[in-house]
Motif scaffolding. Sequence first.
Motif, short mmCIF file in Angstrom:
data_model
loop_
_atom_site.label_atom_id
_atom_site.label_comp_id
_atom_site.label_asym_id
_atom_site.label_seq_id
_atom_site.Cartn_x
_atom_site.Cartn_y
_atom_site.Cartn_z
N ASN A 118 96.21 49.70 9.80
CA ASN A 118 96.65 48.45 9.17
C ASN A 118 95.98 47.25 9.83
OD1 ASN A 118 98.25 49.64 7.27
ND2 ASN A 118 100.15 49.42 8.44
N GLN A 119 95.81 47.31 11.15
CA GLN A 119 95.15 46.21 11.87
C GLN A 119 93.69 46.07 11.41
OE1 GLN A 119 96.52 44.03 14.05
NE2 GLN A 119 94.58 42.97 14.10
N GLU A 120 92.98 47.19 11.30
CA GLU A 120 91.59 47.14 10.83
C GLU A 120 91.53 46.63 9.40
OE1 GLU A 120 89.32 50.72 13.18
OE2 GLU A 120 90.82 51.28 11.69
N ASN A 121 92.47 47.07 8.55
CA ASN A 121 92.52 46.59 7.17
C ASN A 121 92.70 45.09 7.13
OD1 ASN A 121 92.07 48.80 5.56
ND2 ASN A 121 94.23 49.22 5.19
N SER A 122 93.65 44.57 7.90
CA SER A 122 93.92 43.14 7.83
C SER A 122 92.73 42.34 8.36
CB SER A 122 95.23 42.78 8.53
OG SER A 122 95.07 42.71 9.91
N ASN A 123 92.05 42.84 9.39
CA ASN A 123 90.85 42.16 9.89
C ASN A 123 89.74 42.18 8.84
OD1 ASN A 123 92.03 41.60 12.35
ND2 ASN A 123 91.09 43.33 13.40
N PHE A 124 89.55 43.33 8.18
CA PHE A 124 88.54 43.44 7.13
C PHE A 124 88.89 42.50 5.98
CE2 PHE A 124 86.85 45.24 3.20
CZ PHE A 124 85.52 45.44 3.54
N PHE A 125 90.14 42.51 5.55
CA PHE A 125 90.57 41.65 4.45
C PHE A 125 90.32 40.18 4.80
CE2 PHE A 125 93.89 44.43 2.01
CZ PHE A 125 92.97 45.46 1.94
N GLU A 126 90.65 39.78 6.02
CA GLU A 126 90.45 38.38 6.41
C GLU A 126 88.97 38.01 6.40
OE1 GLU A 126 91.17 34.74 6.65
OE2 GLU A 126 92.86 36.12 6.48
N ARG A 127 88.11 38.93 6.81
CA ARG A 127 86.66 38.69 6.76
C ARG A 127 86.20 38.54 5.31
NH1 ARG A 127 84.18 43.38 9.54
NH2 ARG A 127 82.23 42.26 9.35
N VAL A 128 86.75 39.35 4.41
CA VAL A 128 86.45 39.22 2.97
C VAL A 128 86.86 37.83 2.50
CG1 VAL A 128 87.09 40.01 0.65
CG2 VAL A 128 86.60 41.69 2.45
N TYR A 129 88.07 37.40 2.85
CA TYR A 129 88.57 36.10 2.39
C TYR A 129 87.73 34.95 2.91
CZ TYR A 129 92.67 38.99 1.36
OH TYR A 129 93.52 39.97 0.92
N GLU A 130 87.21 35.08 4.14
CA GLU A 130 86.33 34.04 4.68
C GLU A 130 85.10 33.86 3.81
OE1 GLU A 130 85.52 33.95 8.93
OE2 GLU A 130 87.34 35.14 9.24
N ILE A 131 84.54 34.96 3.33
CA ILE A 131 83.37 34.88 2.44
C ILE A 131 83.78 34.32 1.08
CG2 ILE A 131 81.69 36.24 1.13
CD1 ILE A 131 81.37 38.00 3.60
N VAL A 132 84.87 34.80 0.52
CA VAL A 132 85.29 34.36 -0.82
C VAL A 132 85.57 32.86 -0.83
CG1 VAL A 132 87.04 34.62 -2.63
CG2 VAL A 132 86.12 36.64 -1.46
N ARG A 133 86.11 32.35 0.26
CA ARG A 133 86.36 30.89 0.34
C ARG A 133 85.08 30.08 0.28
NH1 ARG A 133 90.10 32.74 4.68
NH2 ARG A 133 92.19 32.67 3.76
N GLN A 134 83.94 30.70 0.57
CA GLN A 134 82.65 29.99 0.56
C GLN A 134 81.96 30.00 -0.80
OE1 GLN A 134 80.11 31.44 3.76
NE2 GLN A 134 81.92 31.86 4.99
N ILE A 135 82.46 30.79 -1.75
CA ILE A 135 81.81 30.86 -3.06
C ILE A 135 81.90 29.49 -3.71
CG2 ILE A 135 81.74 31.97 -5.33
CD1 ILE A 135 83.31 34.34 -4.06
N PRO A 136 80.76 28.90 -4.06
CA PRO A 136 80.79 27.55 -4.65
C PRO A 136 81.49 27.52 -6.01
CG PRO A 136 78.57 28.14 -3.90
CD PRO A 136 79.40 29.39 -3.86
N TYR A 137 82.05 26.39 -6.31
CA TYR A 137 82.65 26.11 -7.61
C TYR A 137 81.60 26.41 -8.69
CZ TYR A 137 85.03 23.31 -11.21
OH TYR A 137 85.66 22.87 -12.35
N GLY A 138 82.00 27.12 -9.73
CA GLY A 138 81.08 27.43 -10.83
C GLY A 138 80.16 28.60 -10.56
N LYS A 139 80.36 29.30 -9.45
CA LYS A 139 79.54 30.47 -9.10
C LYS A 139 80.45 31.69 -8.93
CE LYS A 139 75.54 28.35 -8.61
NZ LYS A 139 74.36 28.70 -9.40
N VAL A 140 79.84 32.86 -8.98
CA VAL A 140 80.56 34.11 -8.76
C VAL A 140 79.74 35.00 -7.84
CG1 VAL A 140 81.70 34.05 -11.02
CG2 VAL A 140 79.54 35.30 -10.76
N THR A 141 80.39 36.00 -7.28
CA THR A 141 79.70 37.02 -6.52
C THR A 141 80.36 38.35 -6.84
OG1 THR A 141 78.65 37.51 -4.41
CG2 THR A 141 80.99 36.94 -4.34
N SER A 142 79.82 39.42 -6.28
CA SER A 142 80.35 40.75 -6.59
C SER A 142 81.01 41.37 -5.36
CB SER A 142 79.23 41.66 -7.09
OG SER A 142 78.32 41.93 -6.03
N TYR A 143 81.83 42.37 -5.63
CA TYR A 143 82.48 43.13 -4.56
C TYR A 143 81.41 43.70 -3.62
CZ TYR A 143 86.27 43.02 -8.00
OH TYR A 143 87.21 42.61 -8.91
#
Length: 111
Positions: free
Chosen positions: A3-28
């Motif tokens: 669970n600890q590794e999952n939450s760290n991985f998820f938080e790293r994902v969210y850090e990237i997703v927060r950087q996606i510019p308005y009007g842009k998309v990215t993939s999994y």
Amino acid sequence: MSNQENSNFFERVYEIVRQIPYGKVTSYGAIAKALGTAKSARMVGWAMNASHNLEDVPAHRVVNRNGLLTGKMHFDGSNLMQQLLENEGVEVKNNQIVNFDKVFWTPKVFH
């Protein structure tokens, strides 16, 4: 993964997703690759599914490698993901982003 590794991985994902510019998309897969875990696109999807209580994570900007809105069923209302994208000027037809190459954003490597 614990669970600890999952939450760290998820938080790293969210850090990237927060950087996606308005009007842009990215993939999994692009997010997984930027994290140095190229084969973990499915885990990125799980992270996105778990992000719906986080208002600062623009989950609607993450789609599959072909521009399909594969995560749309995890949003309230059947068309909310599409509406959020269209509000940012991203054209969607038949659950797929039109001009995907034009609106695709490649995340920077993040290890």
